[in-house]
Design a protein around this motif. Structure first.
Motif, mmCIF file in Angstrom:
data_model
loop_
_atom_site.group_PDB
_atom_site.id
_atom_site.type_symbol
_atom_site.label_atom_id
_atom_site.label_comp_id
_atom_site.label_asym_id
_atom_site.label_seq_id
_atom_site.Cartn_x
_atom_site.Cartn_y
_atom_site.Cartn_z
ATOM 1 N N PRO A 182 -33.070 34.228 -21.971
ATOM 2 C CA PRO A 182 -33.412 33.312 -23.077
ATOM 3 C C PRO A 182 -32.818 33.778 -24.406
ATOM 4 C CG PRO A 182 -35.321 33.747 -21.711
ATOM 5 C CD PRO A 182 -34.265 34.693 -21.263
ATOM 6 N N ALA A 183 -32.664 32.814 -25.319
ATOM 7 C CA ALA A 183 -31.952 33.075 -26.572
ATOM 8 C C ALA A 183 -32.560 34.209 -27.385
ATOM 9 C CB ALA A 183 -31.888 31.801 -27.407
ATOM 10 N N TYR A 184 -33.896 34.257 -27.479
ATOM 11 C CA TYR A 184 -34.517 35.303 -28.288
ATOM 12 C C TYR A 184 -34.318 36.670 -27.647
ATOM 13 C CZ TYR A 184 -37.874 37.819 -31.179
ATOM 14 O OH TYR A 184 -38.464 38.715 -32.041
ATOM 15 N N CYS A 185 -34.355 36.717 -26.328
ATOM 16 C CA CYS A 185 -34.066 37.976 -25.631
ATOM 17 C C CYS A 185 -32.622 38.415 -25.888
ATOM 18 C CB CYS A 185 -34.306 37.824 -24.132
ATOM 19 S SG CYS A 185 -36.048 37.641 -23.673
ATOM 20 N N LEU A 238 -43.097 41.716 -14.091
ATOM 21 C CA LEU A 238 -41.812 41.011 -14.059
ATOM 22 C C LEU A 238 -41.256 41.009 -12.637
ATOM 23 C CD1 LEU A 238 -39.443 39.684 -15.651
ATOM 24 C CD2 LEU A 238 -38.518 41.985 -15.943
ATOM 25 N N GLU A 239 -41.369 42.143 -11.960
ATOM 26 C CA GLU A 239 -40.871 42.235 -10.583
ATOM 27 C C GLU A 239 -41.636 41.296 -9.652
ATOM 28 O OE1 GLU A 239 -39.694 45.729 -7.392
ATOM 29 O OE2 GLU A 239 -41.336 46.098 -8.788
ATOM 30 N N ARG A 246 -39.725 35.442 -19.162
ATOM 31 C CA ARG A 246 -39.158 35.513 -20.509
ATOM 32 C C ARG A 246 -40.067 36.308 -21.444
ATOM 33 N NH1 ARG A 246 -40.032 30.245 -23.450
ATOM 34 N NH2 ARG A 246 -42.031 31.299 -23.743
ATOM 35 N N ASN A 247 -41.371 36.002 -21.399
ATOM 36 C CA ASN A 247 -42.313 36.691 -22.283
ATOM 37 C C ASN A 247 -42.402 38.179 -21.972
ATOM 38 O OD1 ASN A 247 -42.987 34.378 -23.702
ATOM 39 N ND2 ASN A 247 -44.687 33.851 -22.345
ATOM 40 N N ILE A 248 -42.332 38.521 -20.691
ATOM 41 C CA ILE A 248 -42.384 39.935 -20.309
ATOM 42 C C ILE A 248 -41.156 40.673 -20.826
ATOM 43 C CG2 ILE A 248 -42.287 41.523 -18.359
ATOM 44 C CD1 ILE A 248 -43.975 39.417 -16.803
ATOM 45 N N LEU A 249 -39.980 40.084 -20.636
ATOM 46 C CA LEU A 249 -38.762 40.738 -21.109
ATOM 47 C C LEU A 249 -38.777 40.865 -22.625
ATOM 48 C CD1 LEU A 249 -36.043 41.978 -20.384
ATOM 49 C CD2 LEU A 249 -35.010 39.706 -20.584
ATOM 50 N N VAL A 298 -40.999 43.882 -23.596
ATOM 51 C CA VAL A 298 -40.385 45.196 -23.386
ATOM 52 C C VAL A 298 -39.285 45.444 -24.419
ATOM 53 C CG1 VAL A 298 -39.146 46.659 -21.749
ATOM 54 C CG2 VAL A 298 -40.965 45.152 -20.932
ATOM 55 N N LEU A 299 -38.500 44.419 -24.736
ATOM 56 C CA LEU A 299 -37.449 44.586 -25.746
ATOM 57 C C LEU A 299 -38.040 44.831 -27.133
ATOM 58 C CD1 LEU A 299 -34.890 41.864 -24.588
ATOM 59 C CD2 LEU A 299 -34.578 44.344 -24.513
ATOM 60 N N LEU A 300 -39.161 44.195 -27.436
ATOM 61 C CA LEU A 300 -39.828 44.442 -28.716
ATOM 62 C C LEU A 300 -40.388 45.866 -28.774
ATOM 63 C CD1 LEU A 300 -41.611 41.007 -29.199
ATOM 64 C CD2 LEU A 300 -39.863 41.980 -30.704
ATOM 65 N N LEU A 301 -40.916 46.361 -27.665
ATOM 66 C CA LEU A 301 -41.364 47.752 -27.616
ATOM 67 C C LEU A 301 -40.188 48.698 -27.853
ATOM 68 C CD1 LEU A 301 -43.858 47.697 -24.585
ATOM 69 C CD2 LEU A 301 -44.418 48.078 -26.994
#
Length: 276
Positions: A90-93, A127-128, A145-148, A151-154
Motif C-alpha cells: 500500500p501507498a503509505y507503506c 501477518l503470517e 496493510r495495518n500490520i505492516l 511494524v514500519l512505524l516501530l
C-alpha cells in the motif's frame, strides 16, 4: 486477491556451525524482493559494500531489493523475515519504507526495546497467519496493510543512524579496501599474507581486525565467496565440477569437494541435482 504483496515469510532458529568458536558461515546474496527481518535472539553481522552492522536481539532490519549484502551469525540466532514486492505494498507503506532509507540501497536498522519487540513479533506472526489463509476475506488485505504499517512505524520510532564504513575508523577503511580486493580476486590464488603486506599489516593483525569487524576470518570469507559462486555455476551451467572448482579459485578439486560437503551438507553433484 491471492497472497497480496508478500512473497514469503521465513523463520530462522538457533543452530550451530562446524567452525571455530565465534566463526559463522557468511552468506552473500541479493534478491528481487525487499526484506524486513526481526532478530529475536542471538548475534551477528549484516554487511554491504559500504556497511558492516552488528545486530542482536531487538534489531529490526530493512533491506532494499537488488542490494548485494551478506550476513553472518556468530551467536546462534532466531528471528523472522518478511519478503515482499515494493510495488504491491500500500501507498503509505511505500512511503514509510522509502523514507526509512533517505539514501538509496543502504541497509537500515532500528533497535526495539522489550515492549516494542514483543509488539513487532506478535504483529509479524499475525501477518503470517493472514498471509497463509487461502480464501481471504474482504478484511484480510486491510489487516495485512495495518500490520505492516505498524511494524514500519516501530522501525521509524526506534531507527538508528546508518553505519557506513567510510565514516568510521581507519581500521574500517582498511577492512573496506581488503573486502574490495577479496571480491575482485577471490577466484585467484590470493593469500591473506599477500593482502596484509599490501596494507602494511602482519597477517595475524589483519586476521584479528577482519574478524573483529565482520565476525568471520578472512580465510573463511574467501572460502564462502568461492562456494557461493560454485553453487551459482552448478545451478546455472552444465560445466564439469572440476572446471567449476578451478573457476572459483580452488587449486585442488578434492579440497573443493571436502569444503562443499562440510558447509553445504552434500556433494556438489547432489546439490546440482537438487537445485536443477
Amino acid at each position: 486477491m491471492g497472497n497480496g504483496f508478500i512473497t514469503s515469510i521465513e523463520h530462522f532458529k538457533p543452530h550451530t556451525f562446524q567452525a571455530e568458536q565465534g566463526e559463522g558461515l557468511y552468506i552473500s546474496h541479493s534478491h528481487d524482493y525487499d526484506e524486513l527481518t526481526l532478530i529475536l535472539d542471538g548475534e551477528g553481522y549484516y554487511s554491504s559494500a559500504e556497511q558492516n552492522i552488528k545486530v542482536s536481539k531487538g534489531d529490526l532490519i530493512l533491506i532494499p531489493s537488488q542490494l548485494h549484502h551478506g550476513f553472518v551469525c556468530i551467536k546462534p540466532w532466531k528471528g523472522i523475515s518478511v519478503h515482499f514486492i515494493f510495488d504491491k505494498i500500500p501507498a503509505y507503506c511505500q512511503y514509510l519504507f522509502l523514507n526509512a532509507y533517505q539514501k538509496p540501497l543502504h541497509i537500515r536498522i532500528s533497535h526495539l526495546q522489550e515492549e516494542h519487540l514483543k509488539w513487532a513479533n506478535i504483529s509479524l506472526l499475525q501477518l503470517e497467519l493472514e498471509w497463509k489463509i487461502e480464501e481471504k476475506s474482504e478484511y484480510s488485505y486491510d489487516l495485512m496493510r495495518n500490520i505492516l504499517e505498524t511494524v514500519l512505524l516501530l522501525h521509524h520510532k526506534n531507527m538508528i543512524t546508518p553505519q557506513l564504513l567510510p565514516e568510521k575508523t581507519d581500521d574500517s577503511l582498511i577492512i573496506q579496501e581488503v573486502l574490495r580486493e577479496i571480491h575482485r580476486r577471490y577466484n585467484t590464488s590470493i593469500t591473506i599474507n599477500e593482502i596484509a603486506s599490501r596494507h602494511f599489516l602482519s597477517e595475524s593483525l589483519l586476521r584479528r581486525k577482519f574478524s573483529e569487524m565482520l565476525g568471520i576470518s578472512p580465510k573463511q570469507y574467501i572460502i564462502n565467496l568461492r562456494l557461493e559462486e560454485a553453487k551459482r555455476l552448478l545451478q546455472q551451467t552444465n560445466r564439469a565440477i572440476e572446471y567449476i572448482s578451478s573457476e572459483v579459485g580452488f587449486t585442488s578439486s578434492s579440497r573443493f569437494y571436502d569444503l562443499f560437503v562440510k558447509w553445504v551438507g552434500m556433494t556438489p553433484m547432489e546439490w546440482r541435482k537438487l537445485n536443477e
